[in-house]
Scaffold this motif. Sequence first.
Motif, PDB file in Angstrom:
ATOM      1  N   HIS A 128      35.825  48.462  34.490  1.00 48.82           N
ATOM      2  CA  HIS A 128      36.152  48.897  35.850  1.00 48.82           C
ATOM      3  C   HIS A 128      35.418  48.072  36.893  1.00 48.82           C
ATOM      4  O   HIS A 128      35.989  47.701  37.921  1.00 48.82           O
ATOM      5  CB  HIS A 128      35.807  50.384  36.010  1.00 48.82           C
ATOM      6  N   CYS A 129      34.145  47.822  36.672  1.00 49.60           N
ATOM      7  CA  CYS A 129      33.307  46.959  37.523  1.00 49.60           C
ATOM      8  C   CYS A 129      32.856  47.589  38.836  1.00 49.60           C
ATOM      9  O   CYS A 129      32.117  46.949  39.593  1.00 49.60           O
ATOM     10  CB  CYS A 129      33.987  45.624  37.830  1.00 49.60           C
ATOM     11  N   ASP A 130      33.283  48.819  39.135  1.00 45.93           N
ATOM     12  CA  ASP A 130      32.855  49.428  40.404  1.00 45.93           C
ATOM     13  C   ASP A 130      32.783  50.950  40.291  1.00 45.93           C
ATOM     14  O   ASP A 130      33.329  51.681  41.127  1.00 45.93           O
ATOM     15  CB  ASP A 130      33.804  49.015  41.536  1.00 45.93           C
ATOM     16  N   ILE A 131      32.102  51.428  39.252  1.00 45.74           N
ATOM     17  CA  ILE A 131      31.928  52.869  39.077  1.00 45.74           C
ATOM     18  C   ILE A 131      30.936  53.380  40.109  1.00 45.74           C
ATOM     19  O   ILE A 131      29.807  52.920  40.196  1.00 45.74           O
ATOM     20  CB  ILE A 131      31.403  53.201  37.661  1.00 45.74           C
ATOM     21  N   LYS A 132      31.374  54.344  40.906  1.00 42.38           N
ATOM     22  CA  LYS A 132      30.521  55.017  41.890  1.00 42.38           C
ATOM     23  C   LYS A 132      31.261  56.249  42.377  1.00 42.38           C
ATOM     24  O   LYS A 132      32.462  56.409  42.128  1.00 42.38           O
ATOM     25  CB  LYS A 132      30.201  54.085  43.061  1.00 42.38           C
ATOM     26  N   GLY A 133      30.549  57.122  43.095  1.00 41.49           N
ATOM     27  CA  GLY A 133      31.159  58.371  43.531  1.00 41.49           C
ATOM     28  C   GLY A 133      32.378  58.194  44.414  1.00 41.49           C
ATOM     29  O   GLY A 133      33.319  58.994  44.357  1.00 41.49           O
ATOM     30  N   LYS A 134      32.397  57.158  45.239  1.00 44.88           N
ATOM     31  CA  LYS A 134      33.541  56.925  46.120  1.00 44.88           C
ATOM     32  C   LYS A 134      34.812  56.585  45.359  1.00 44.88           C
ATOM     33  O   LYS A 134      35.925  56.750  45.876  1.00 44.88           O
ATOM     34  CB  LYS A 134      33.225  55.774  47.093  1.00 44.88           C
ATOM     35  N   ASP A 148      40.515  53.357  42.077  1.00 42.67           N
ATOM     36  CA  ASP A 148      40.147  52.071  42.661  1.00 42.67           C
ATOM     37  C   ASP A 148      39.817  51.021  41.597  1.00 42.67           C
ATOM     38  O   ASP A 148      38.655  50.711  41.331  1.00 42.67           O
ATOM     39  CB  ASP A 148      38.973  52.229  43.623  1.00 42.67           C
ATOM     40  N   PHE A 149      40.861  50.456  41.027  1.00 36.42           N
ATOM     41  CA  PHE A 149      40.718  49.434  39.993  1.00 36.42           C
ATOM     42  C   PHE A 149      40.882  48.024  40.564  1.00 36.42           C
ATOM     43  O   PHE A 149      41.208  47.092  39.834  1.00 36.42           O
ATOM     44  CB  PHE A 149      41.745  49.667  38.882  1.00 36.42           C
ATOM     45  N   GLY A 150      40.630  47.869  41.861  1.00 40.37           N
ATOM     46  CA  GLY A 150      40.790  46.561  42.477  1.00 40.37           C
ATOM     47  C   GLY A 150      39.841  45.512  41.937  1.00 40.37           C
ATOM     48  O   GLY A 150      40.142  44.311  41.944  1.00 40.37           O
ATOM     49  N   ALA A 151      38.661  45.942  41.449  1.00 39.58           N
ATOM     50  CA  ALA A 151      37.678  44.998  40.914  1.00 39.58           C
ATOM     51  C   ALA A 151      37.751  44.880  39.394  1.00 39.58           C
ATOM     52  O   ALA A 151      36.974  44.131  38.792  1.00 39.58           O
ATOM     53  CB  ALA A 151      36.266  45.418  41.330  1.00 39.58           C
ATOM     54  N   ALA A 152      38.652  45.615  38.759  1.00 39.73           N
ATOM     55  CA  ALA A 152      38.698  45.667  37.298  1.00 39.73           C
ATOM     56  C   ALA A 152      38.957  44.295  36.685  1.00 39.73           C
ATOM     57  O   ALA A 152      39.629  43.437  37.275  1.00 39.73           O
ATOM     58  CB  ALA A 152      39.777  46.650  36.851  1.00 39.73           C
ATOM     59  N   ARG A 153      38.418  44.102  35.486  1.00 37.36           N
ATOM     60  CA  ARG A 153      38.602  42.830  34.778  1.00 37.36           C
ATOM     61  C   ARG A 153      38.964  43.120  33.329  1.00 37.36           C
ATOM     62  O   ARG A 153      38.575  44.134  32.758  1.00 37.36           O
ATOM     63  CB  ARG A 153      37.321  42.003  34.820  1.00 37.36           C
ATOM     64  N   ARG A 154      39.697  42.201  32.747  1.00 34.01           N
ATOM     65  CA  ARG A 154      40.035  42.288  31.324  1.00 34.01           C
ATOM     66  C   ARG A 154      39.100  41.380  30.535  1.00 34.01           C
ATOM     67  O   ARG A 154      38.819  40.259  30.953  1.00 34.01           O
ATOM     68  CB  ARG A 154      41.486  41.888  31.079  1.00 34.01           C
ATOM     69  N   GLY A 162      30.174  36.222  36.534  1.00 31.42           N
ATOM     70  CA  GLY A 162      30.515  36.601  37.896  1.00 31.42           C
ATOM     71  C   GLY A 162      29.971  37.969  38.252  1.00 31.42           C
ATOM     72  O   GLY A 162      29.299  38.627  37.453  1.00 31.42           O
ATOM     73  N   SER A 163      30.291  38.397  39.459  1.00 29.38           N
ATOM     74  CA  SER A 163      29.756  39.656  39.961  1.00 29.38           C
ATOM     75  C   SER A 163      30.797  40.374  40.795  1.00 29.38           C
ATOM     76  O   SER A 163      31.288  39.842  41.791  1.00 29.38           O
ATOM     77  CB  SER A 163      28.499  39.387  40.797  1.00 29.38           C
ATOM     78  N   ARG A 164      31.153  41.578  40.378  1.00 27.01           N
ATOM     79  CA  ARG A 164      32.056  42.426  41.144  1.00 27.01           C
ATOM     80  C   ARG A 164      31.463  43.818  41.211  1.00 27.01           C
ATOM     81  O   ARG A 164      30.814  44.269  40.275  1.00 27.01           O
ATOM     82  CB  ARG A 164      33.440  42.495  40.486  1.00 27.01           C
ATOM     83  N   VAL A 174      24.546  42.013  36.228  1.00 21.11           N
ATOM     84  CA  VAL A 174      25.613  41.719  37.185  1.00 21.11           C
ATOM     85  C   VAL A 174      25.012  41.181  38.477  1.00 21.11           C
ATOM     86  O   VAL A 174      25.536  40.226  39.068  1.00 21.11           O
ATOM     87  CB  VAL A 174      26.458  42.985  37.461  1.00 21.11           C
ATOM     88  N   VAL A 175      23.905  41.777  38.915  1.00 21.42           N
ATOM     89  CA  VAL A 175      23.218  41.281  40.105  1.00 21.42           C
ATOM     90  C   VAL A 175      22.780  39.831  39.896  1.00 21.42           C
ATOM     91  O   VAL A 175      22.857  38.995  40.803  1.00 21.42           O
ATOM     92  CB  VAL A 175      22.001  42.172  40.439  1.00 21.42           C
ATOM     93  N   ARG A 176      22.380  39.503  38.672  1.00 21.49           N
ATOM     94  CA  ARG A 176      21.918  38.137  38.359  1.00 21.49           C
ATOM     95  C   ARG A 176      23.084  37.174  38.116  1.00 21.49           C
ATOM     96  O   ARG A 176      22.868  36.004  37.796  1.00 21.49           O
ATOM     97  CB  ARG A 176      21.014  38.162  37.129  1.00 21.49           C
ATOM     98  N   LEU A 177      24.327  37.666  38.239  1.00 28.47           N
ATOM     99  CA  LEU A 177      25.543  36.859  38.036  1.00 28.47           C
ATOM    100  C   LEU A 177      25.660  36.331  36.613  1.00 28.47           C
ATOM    101  O   LEU A 177      26.322  35.318  36.372  1.00 28.47           O
ATOM    102  CB  LEU A 177      25.586  35.679  39.022  1.00 28.47           C
ATOM    103  N   GLU A 178      25.054  37.021  35.655  1.00 26.32           N
ATOM    104  CA  GLU A 178      25.076  36.549  34.272  1.00 26.32           C
ATOM    105  C   GLU A 178      26.323  36.996  33.522  1.00 26.32           C
ATOM    106  O   GLU A 178      26.984  36.190  32.870  1.00 26.32           O
ATOM    107  CB  GLU A 178      23.832  37.051  33.540  1.00 26.32           C
ATOM    108  N   ALA A 179      26.617  38.290  33.572  1.00 19.59           N
ATOM    109  CA  ALA A 179      27.726  38.810  32.769  1.00 19.59           C
ATOM    110  C   ALA A 179      28.154  40.174  33.282  1.00 19.59           C
ATOM    111  O   ALA A 179      27.377  40.898  33.913  1.00 19.59           O
ATOM    112  CB  ALA A 179      27.315  38.913  31.306  1.00 19.59           C
ATOM    113  N   GLN A 180      29.400  40.516  33.007  1.00 19.84           N
ATOM    114  CA  GLN A 180      29.919  41.852  33.305  1.00 19.84           C
ATOM    115  C   GLN A 180      30.637  42.332  32.051  1.00 19.84           C
ATOM    116  O   GLN A 180      31.452  41.616  31.469  1.00 19.84           O
ATOM    117  CB  GLN A 180      30.872  41.801  34.503  1.00 19.84           C
ATOM    118  N   SER A 181      30.306  43.543  31.624  1.00 14.40           N
ATOM    119  CA  SER A 181      30.774  44.034  30.323  1.00 14.40           C
ATOM    120  C   SER A 181      30.927  45.544  30.382  1.00 14.40           C
ATOM    121  O   SER A 181      30.556  46.180  31.378  1.00 14.40           O
ATOM    122  CB  SER A 181      29.753  43.654  29.242  1.00 14.40           C
TER     123      SER A 181
END
Length: 396
Positions: A128-134, A148-154, A162-164, A174-181
């Motif tokens: 999903h890449c953007d889990i939060k209460g909103k 809100d799956f606008g930032a989602a990645r496969r 990258g960082s989303r 993710v903050v370090r721009l290393e990986a998103q998983s």
Amino acid sequence: MENRGLQWIRGPCIGKGSYGTVTLATSRSNGQIFAVKSVNSKFAGSCAVGSLENEIQTLKSLTCPYIVRYLGDDWTHGTQRNLHMEYVAGGTLADLAAESELDEHVIRHYTRCILQALLYIHSKGIIHCDIKGKNVLVDPTGTVKLADFGAARRVSGEAVGGSRGTPLWMAPEVVRLEAQSPESDVWSLGCTVIEMITGKPPWTVEDHPAAATMLLIGSGDRLPEFPDRLSELGKDFLHKCLRRRAGERLTASQLLNHPFISDVRIKNPSPRSVLDMINFSLQESRDADGSDYGDEEVSFDSVSNFSSSENNRVNSARERIRRLATDREIDWDRDGWEVVRLSTVIVESGKEEATRDGEEGERIGLEYFNASFGGEGSREGNVSFSVLMVKDFGLE
């Protein structure tokens, strides 16, 4: 090219983002109410439209009761890209947590719903890449749905660079721009649990400049502060989510077996029928600037597009339901149930006999048995019935 496959009328604005709006809408053909997320490509730019296109393509592939449902998409006026989704009337989890102190049982239930959504999308290779209460919507029945799956990645087995997402909910890697998983989503879930308890973001930024806070998240050795009122079981759950090393975090599947989640018992279950819903009303609002991006704008405060006879039928039906419905919340868990156990009914040559457990020979509503099973024409044999729970509401 504009798609006219689904004719609809745009209603009031119910939400605004950095590049788009969410409005209520109604179908011309069947009156169905749904939500429309819209981006105007003329003003928002290609990045915003690309994000909405990503959400459309992602939601198209998902079918899960804990994820907002895709209903369609189209273009209007040549420049307006629209995503049609189910309308979830309870607002966002962030707003709910900010307005009132949530009971821990409720938080556990909401967390379980989010985990079910994460388990589903992770099994499909989506993060999903953007889990939060909103980005979590609350259904009036008590279920929450991921949106809100606008930032989602496969992903295909490997974490992606990258960082989303939203900085204060981002995992350190993710903050370090290393990986998103998927593990990054689990970190964000832990942050969202803290948000549910406090009604605030997981990190306090008042004491630090934004850059210093991001450095703290990405390269420090601290964790977000755990709320004092959270139980020890809840704190242990957070420890399993908020490990600074991604590989040490539990998966969504493993977290669903954590006692904080697995032992959850819903305190306020879904209404049993529309008669339980007297206190629920559609929250109606208007776009402050009255702007319209759709085919036609209509006020949901009236049904002026109906004929007078249709208006009368709608109002009459609404009033009949209101009279039948209870005007107080029903506590389905409290004492006061009468257990009626129709264990065996024997039908032999027209002879009918029913007994309640422990009350030999008492007859219980055989006319209803006849109506359901054909009465004297029923075949011989024993028919077992489930327990019938009869609620005593004190109405004489």
